[in-house]
Design an enzyme around this catalytic site. Structure first.
Site, short mmCIF file in Angstrom:
data_model
loop_
_atom_site.label_atom_id
_atom_site.label_comp_id
_atom_site.label_asym_id
_atom_site.label_seq_id
_atom_site.Cartn_x
_atom_site.Cartn_y
_atom_site.Cartn_z
N TYR A 150 0.82 -1.22 0.00
CA TYR A 150 0.00 0.00 0.00
C TYR A 150 0.86 1.28 0.00
CZ TYR A 150 -3.50 3.35 1.83
OH TYR A 150 -4.33 4.42 2.03
N LYS A 154 1.35 4.32 -2.88
CA LYS A 154 1.09 5.74 -2.61
C LYS A 154 2.30 6.60 -2.99
CE LYS A 154 -3.11 5.63 -0.96
NZ LYS A 154 -4.16 6.15 -1.83
N ASN A 179 -4.87 8.56 9.11
CA ASN A 179 -6.08 7.97 9.70
C ASN A 179 -7.30 8.87 9.78
OD1 ASN A 179 -5.22 5.29 10.46
ND2 ASN A 179 -3.89 6.33 11.95
P1 NAD Z 1 -12.87 3.80 0.85
O1 NAD Z 1 -12.41 2.39 0.66
O2 NAD Z 1 -14.06 4.04 1.69
O3 NAD Z 1 -13.07 4.50 -0.56
C1 NAD Z 1 -12.33 4.18 -1.70
C2 NAD Z 1 -13.32 3.93 -2.83
O4 NAD Z 1 -12.58 3.64 -4.01
C3 NAD Z 1 -14.23 2.73 -2.56
O5 NAD Z 1 -15.59 3.11 -2.59
C4 NAD Z 1 -13.89 1.77 -3.67
O6 NAD Z 1 -15.01 1.03 -4.16
C5 NAD Z 1 -13.35 2.71 -4.74
N1 NAD Z 1 -12.51 2.00 -5.70
C6 NAD Z 1 -11.60 1.02 -5.45
N2 NAD Z 1 -11.12 0.55 -6.61
C7 NAD Z 1 -11.73 1.26 -7.60
C8 NAD Z 1 -11.66 1.20 -9.01
N3 NAD Z 1 -10.84 0.34 -9.64
N4 NAD Z 1 -12.45 2.04 -9.72
C9 NAD Z 1 -13.28 2.91 -9.10
N5 NAD Z 1 -13.40 2.99 -7.76
C10 NAD Z 1 -12.63 2.17 -7.04
O7 NAD Z 1 -11.58 4.58 1.43
P2 NAD Z 1 -11.48 6.06 2.00
O8 NAD Z 1 -11.21 5.95 3.43
O9 NAD Z 1 -12.62 6.89 1.54
O10 NAD Z 1 -10.14 6.55 1.28
C11 NAD Z 1 -10.13 7.43 0.17
C12 NAD Z 1 -8.68 7.67 -0.25
O11 NAD Z 1 -7.93 8.21 0.84
C13 NAD Z 1 -7.93 6.40 -0.69
O12 NAD Z 1 -7.03 6.72 -1.72
C14 NAD Z 1 -7.13 6.04 0.54
O13 NAD Z 1 -5.99 5.28 0.24
C15 NAD Z 1 -6.79 7.42 1.08
N6 NAD Z 1 -6.48 7.39 2.52
C16 NAD Z 1 -7.47 7.15 3.41
C17 NAD Z 1 -7.17 7.11 4.77
C18 NAD Z 1 -8.23 6.84 5.80
O14 NAD Z 1 -7.90 6.80 6.99
N7 NAD Z 1 -9.47 6.65 5.44
C19 NAD Z 1 -5.85 7.31 5.20
C20 NAD Z 1 -4.87 7.55 4.24
C21 NAD Z 1 -5.19 7.61 2.90
#
Ligand code: NAD
Length: 324
Positions: A150, A154, A179
Site C-alpha cells: 500500500y 502511494k 487515519n
Molecule cells: P474507501 O475504501 O471508503 O473509498 C475508496 C473507494 O474507491 C471505494 O468506494 C472503492 O469502491 C473505490 N474503488 C476502489 N477501486 C476502484 C476502481 N478500480 N475504480 C473505481 N473505484 C474504485 O476509502 P477512504 O477511506 O474513503 O479513502 C479514500 C482515499 O484516501 C484512498 O485513496 C485512501 O488510500 C486514502 N487514505 C485514506 C485514509 C483513511 O484513513 N481513510 C488514510 C490515508 C489515505
C-alpha cells in the site's frame, strides 16, 4: 468557478461520499461521482449528481470518467485498515493503475486541478518503531522504506503526480492523510480501521451484555486520528493552494490504542475486560503528524478533538448496528 465538472473518483467510498455531500452543500452542481461499486453499495448517494459505476483501473474508464472535467479528486483505491493492507499487498499496489490512468486522462482532457489522496503509510518504517513518536514531517518519506504494498503504491503515485506536473503542466496537489474517521464509513467486514472497529466492538459488547473486548496489538501503539470534517476542509484547501509538494493532512492529537478504547468506553458508559491479540496486524508502533508545514502554508491544521469526532462516529455506527 471555471466551467466544467468536478469529478470525485471513489465517490462511493467513505471520504469520497462526504466530499460529494460537502461540494453540494457549497452550491456546486456539476459533479460526477465515480466508483467501481454499484450505487446500492455506496455509503452516500445523491440524486443531485451524476453517479457512475466504472472500474478506474481501466484506461478507457478513466477517459470516460474525466470527460468535461476541470477538477478531479482521486480518492479511489483498493484499501482498508491494517487487517486488509497487510494481507492484500498486490491488490493495494494495483491501485497504481487508477492514478496512472487518471493522470493520463486528466492531461488528455485538459483538467485544471488534480488532487491525489496519499497516506501516512508512505513514511519510512524505521522512523515509526517506538510508541514515543517524533511526529513525521514531510521530508521523512525519503530515503524511502514505506509500508509494503500500500505505501509503495502511494509513494509511486505521488511521484507520478509530481512528474505530470513538472513534465506536462498538469496542476497536481497531494495530501498525505493520517487515519481519517467518521460516520458513513466501513465499520465491519475486514477493511475497517481502528476507530470504527473499536466503536463496533464496544457497541457489540454493550448490546450483548458480554463486557469483553479484543484489542489488536498490546494497546500501547500510538496514532493520531483526523475527523472527516477536517479532512474535507484540508483536502479542498490543499487543492486550491499553490503548495506543490505533498503535505501532511492529519491530526496531531496523539493517543494510544488503549486511550482510544478508554474514550469509546466513556461514550458508551461501560467498562470492558480487555484481551490483547499480539498476533493480529497492528502496523507501526507509533505515528503522529507533524503539522508545522500545513500550519505555515495554510495558516490552519486539523483541530477537531478526538472525543468530539468519536461521539458522532459512535452514534452513527450504533444506529447502523441497531437498524440491522
Ligand atoms: P474507501 O475504501 O471508503 O473509498 C475508496 C473507494 O474507491 C471505494 O468506494 C472503492 O469502491 C473505490 N474503488 C476502489 N477501486 C476502484 C476502481 N478500480 N475504480 C473505481 N473505484 C474504485 O476509502 P477512504 O477511506 O474513503 O479513502 C479514500 C482515499 O484516501 C484512498 O485513496 C485512501 O488510500 C486514502 N487514505 C485514506 C485514509 C483513511 O484513513 N481513510 C488514510 C490515508 C489515505
Amino acid at each position: 468557478m471555471s466551467s466544467g465538472k468536478i469529478v470525485v473518483c471513489g465517490g462511493g467510498g467513505f471520504i469520497g461520499g462526504h466530499l460529494v455531500a460537502d461540494l453540494l452543500r457549497q452550491g456546486h452542481r456539476d459533479i460526477r461521482s465515480v466508483d467501481i461499486k454499484p450505487t446500492a453499495e455506496w455509503y452516500q448517494v445523491s440524486p443531485k449528481v451524476e453517479n457512475v459505476q466504472l472500474d478506474l483501473q481501466e484506461k478507457e474508464a478513466c477517459e470516460k470518467a474525466l470527460a468535461g472535467a476541470h477538477t478531479v479528486y482521486n480518492l479511489a483505491a483498493d484499501m482498508g485498515g491494517m487487517g486488509f493492507i497487510e494481507n492484500n499487498r498486490a491488490l493495494c499496489m494495483l491501485s497504481v493503475l487508477i492514478n496512472t490512468h487518471l493522470c493520463m486522462a486528466a492531461r488528455q482532457h485538459g483538467v485544471q486541478r488534480f488532487f491525489y489522496a496519499s497516506s501516512a503509510c508512505v513514511y519510512a518504517a524505521d522512523k515509526q518503531t517506538s510508541p514515543e513518536v517524533i511526529a513525521l514531517k514531510e521530508s521523512d518519506a525519503y530515503p524511502a522504506m514505506p509500508e509494503d504494498g500500500y505505501g509503495w503504491e502511494k509513494l509511486f503515485s505521488e511521484r507520478m503526480c509530481r512528474h505530470y506536473r513538472e513534465d506536462f503542466g498538469l496542476t497536481t496537489r497531494v495530501a498525505r492523510y493520517h487515519n481519517v474517521y467518521g460516520p458513513h464509513g466501513t465499520y465491519d467486514g475486514g477493511r475497517e480501521k481502528a476507530p470504527a472497529a473499536v466503536c463496533r466492538k464496544v457497541i457489540q459488547a454493550k448490546l450483548s451484555g458480554k463486557h469483553e473486548i479484543e484489542i489488536w496489538g498490546d494497546g500501547h501503539q500510538t496514532r493520531s486520528f483526523m475527523y472527516i470534517d477536517d479532512c474535507l476542509k484540508g483536502t479542498q484547501a490543499i487543492l486550491a493552494s499553490d503548495i506543490i509538494e505533498p503535505l501532511n493532512l492529519g491530526s496531531n492529537e496523539l493517543v494510544t490504542i488503549n486511550g482510544l478504547v478508554d474514550i469509546v468506553e466513556g461514550i458508551a458508559g461501560i467498562k470492558l475486560k480487555r484481551s490483547y491479540n499480539l498476533k493480529a496486524p497492528k502496523g507501526v508502533n507509533g505515528r503522529n503528524s507533524d503539522n508545522t508545514l500545513i500550519q505555515q502554508r495554510l495558516g490552519w491544521a486539523p483541530g477537531i478533538k478526538l472525543q468530539d469526532g468519536l461521539e458522532k462516529t459512535y452514534k452513527w455506527i450504533y444506529d447502523e448496528i441497531v437498524k440491522k
